[in-house]
Design an enzyme around this catalytic site. Structure first.
Site, PDB file in Angstrom:
ATOM      1  N   ASP A  51       2.187   3.360  -2.338  1.00  0.00           N
ATOM      2  CA  ASP A  51       2.196   1.901  -2.418  1.00  0.00           C
ATOM      3  C   ASP A  51       1.248   1.420  -3.505  1.00  0.00           C
ATOM      4  OD1 ASP A  51       4.115   1.179  -0.658  1.00  0.00           O
ATOM      5  OD2 ASP A  51       2.779   0.440   0.907  1.00  0.00           O
ATOM      6  N   LYS A  73       5.887  -3.790  -6.323  1.00  0.00           N
ATOM      7  CA  LYS A  73       6.062  -4.720  -5.217  1.00  0.00           C
ATOM      8  C   LYS A  73       7.310  -5.571  -5.425  1.00  0.00           C
ATOM      9  CE  LYS A  73       3.987  -8.483  -2.694  1.00  0.00           C
ATOM     10  NZ  LYS A  73       3.208  -9.696  -2.824  1.00  0.00           N
ATOM     11  N   MET A 182      -2.939 -11.772   3.232  1.00  0.00           N
ATOM     12  CA  MET A 182      -1.914 -12.352   2.348  1.00  0.00           C
ATOM     13  C   MET A 182      -1.946 -13.885   2.394  1.00  0.00           C
ATOM     14  SD  MET A 182       1.121  -9.667   3.257  1.00  0.00           S
ATOM     15  CE  MET A 182       0.661  -9.448   4.975  1.00  0.00           C
TER      16      MET A 182
HETATM   17  C1  LIG Z   1       0.829  -5.897   2.774  1.00  0.00           C
HETATM   18  S1  LIG Z   1      -0.750  -6.181   3.484  1.00  0.00           S
HETATM   19  C2  LIG Z   1      -1.191  -4.531   3.858  1.00  0.00           C
HETATM   20  C3  LIG Z   1      -2.312  -4.441   4.856  1.00  0.00           C
HETATM   21  C4  LIG Z   1      -2.745  -3.021   5.127  1.00  0.00           C
HETATM   22  N1  LIG Z   1      -1.705  -2.270   5.771  1.00  0.00           N
HETATM   23  C5  LIG Z   1      -4.016  -2.960   5.954  1.00  0.00           C
HETATM   24  O1  LIG Z   1      -3.989  -2.506   7.089  1.00  0.00           O
HETATM   25  O2  LIG Z   1      -5.060  -3.377   5.421  1.00  0.00           O
HETATM   26  C6  LIG Z   1      -1.716  -6.529   2.048  1.00  0.00           C
HETATM   27  C7  LIG Z   1      -2.865  -7.459   2.377  1.00  0.00           C
HETATM   28  O3  LIG Z   1      -3.926  -6.735   2.988  1.00  0.00           O
HETATM   29  C8  LIG Z   1      -5.159  -7.302   2.606  1.00  0.00           C
HETATM   30  N2  LIG Z   1      -5.916  -6.294   1.843  1.00  0.00           N
HETATM   31  C9  LIG Z   1      -5.532  -5.057   1.532  1.00  0.00           C
HETATM   32  N3  LIG Z   1      -6.494  -4.404   0.858  1.00  0.00           N
HETATM   33  C10 LIG Z   1      -7.521  -5.266   0.742  1.00  0.00           C
HETATM   34  C11 LIG Z   1      -8.814  -5.195   0.152  1.00  0.00           C
HETATM   35  N4  LIG Z   1      -9.244  -4.092  -0.462  1.00  0.00           N
HETATM   36  N5  LIG Z   1      -9.607  -6.279   0.216  1.00  0.00           N
HETATM   37  C12 LIG Z   1      -9.198  -7.399   0.835  1.00  0.00           C
HETATM   38  N6  LIG Z   1      -7.988  -7.522   1.407  1.00  0.00           N
HETATM   39  C13 LIG Z   1      -7.159  -6.481   1.366  1.00  0.00           C
HETATM   40  C14 LIG Z   1      -4.829  -8.507   1.730  1.00  0.00           C
HETATM   41  O4  LIG Z   1      -4.726  -9.643   2.547  1.00  0.00           O
HETATM   42  C15 LIG Z   1      -3.490  -8.109   1.157  1.00  0.00           C
HETATM   43  O5  LIG Z   1      -2.766  -9.229   0.688  1.00  0.00           O
END
Ligand SMILES: C[S@@+](CC[C@H](N)C(=O)[O-])C[C@H]1O[C@@H](n2cnc3c(N)ncnc32)[C@H](O)[C@@H]1O
Length: 298
Positions: A51, A73, A182
């Site tokens: 991903d 994406k 998100m």
């Molecule tokens: C499609 S979701 C995936 C979430 C992922 N499966 C998890 O458990 O963190 C993507 C969202 O996760 C959050 N996210 C993922 N990585 C992040 C990071 N390093 N810092 C802050 N938010 C993060 C953000 O809100 C981003 O838009």
């Protein structure tokens, strides 16, 4: 459903030439937050399907010669990804499907799990640290508090079709706090929906962008200021918006250097002046990791 544990599959003890898939949570970015089991599966994989949010350093653990497929994406990608997983698994490959955070939290692992299981492919989910946990840990922000924060919700600010789709009434419930994933792209809409659902204007908000990465930024503000803060500081995905959590509620001082965003105008005045125009703002302090990127406030 998961009758053949893939941890055994990853060790090569199982299945002979049958293909198999591990849906692997790779955490929020810092490669050191990978679990040992995830690492073992990555090293054992023939094919890695990766991903966008997964740190490339994590795929760097793959053995030489393993095929790496990096995904872009797109909203209609899930069916194509599932076909890819099925094709490689049916060809007898050990497939490592690398996902950001935890695969079962807004990671669409459920859809892939269902398709693989229906096709009779051995599949295992390897949990990862989700963004909310990691971001909160980075800034020492407790996610629950005895007697005060008794329920913690993880919500999405984006609907399945890409539009804002927030369970605002749930998030406004007393005695709770939440992490909104998100959401920064729809901060204005989130703010409006949460206020309409009964959240107080001074509800504490903490935003962490690029949590656990070198480019991490964190800022504290209020629900009233949420949209202004996101816009003024140019905060973009990936970011987590924490609602209803604050260090002082846990008897903790705000960590030295975490920025506080506030407009100079009072809440009521801001509304009386109409739409939110860029205004002078204060940004107090700068977390050591924040100093790496300057914050310009119009
Ligand atoms: C499609 S979701 C995936 C979430 C992922 N499966 C998890 O458990 O963190 C993507 C969202 O996760 C959050 N996210 C993922 N990585 C992040 C990071 N390093 N810092 C802050 N938010 C993060 C953000 O809100 C981003 O838009």
């Amino acid at each position: 459903m998961l009758s053949r544990p893939l941890s055994a599959v990853c060790e090569g003890r199982l299945l002979g030439r049958e293909g198999r898939v591990a849906l692997i949570g790779c955490g929020p970015g810092d490669p050191e937050l990978l679990t040992l089991k995830a690492l073992r599966c990555i090293r054992a994989a023939d094919v890695l399907i990766i991903d966008r949010l997964v740190n490339p350093a994590i795929a760097g653990h793959a053995r030489p010669g393993a095929e790496r497929i990096c995904l872009a994406k797109t909203l209609d990608a899930p069916a194509a990804i599932t076909r890819l997983l099925l094709r490689h698994a049916r060809a007898g490959k050990a497939v490592a499907r690398l996902k950001g955070g935890d695969p079962l939290i807004f990671g669409r692992a459920g859809e892939e799990l269902a398709a693989l299981t229906a096709a009779g492919i051995a599949v295992e989910v390897i949990p990862g640290i989700t963004a909310a946990q990691a971001c909160a840990a980075r800034i020492g922000l407790p996610l629950t508090l005895r007697r005060r924060v008794r329920h913690f919700t993880i919500a999405t600010g984006a609907g399945a079709t890409g539009g804002p789709d927030l369970p605002a009434a749930l998030l406004a419930r007393e005695g709770g706090a939440s992490a909104i994933y998100m959401g920064v792209g729809a901060a204005g809409m989130l703010r409006r929906k949460l206020l309409a659902a009964g959240c107080r204007r001074d509800t504490p908000v903490v935003i962490v962008e690029n949590g656990t990465l070198a480019s991490e930024r964190a800022v504290a503000t209020t629900l009233e200021e949420l949209a202004d803060c996101v816009r003024a500081l140019g905060i973009s995905a990936p970011a987590v918006i924490f609602l209803g959590l604050a260090w002082d509620r846990a008897g903790l001082p705000r960590p030295e250097g975490i920025g506080v965003f506030r407009r100079q105008s009072a809440f009521g005045q801001a509304r009386a002046r109409g739409p939110l125009a860029p205004r002078p703002a204060e940004l107090a302090g700068a977390h050591p990791s924040l100093r790496k990127r300057s914050w310009s406030v119009p």
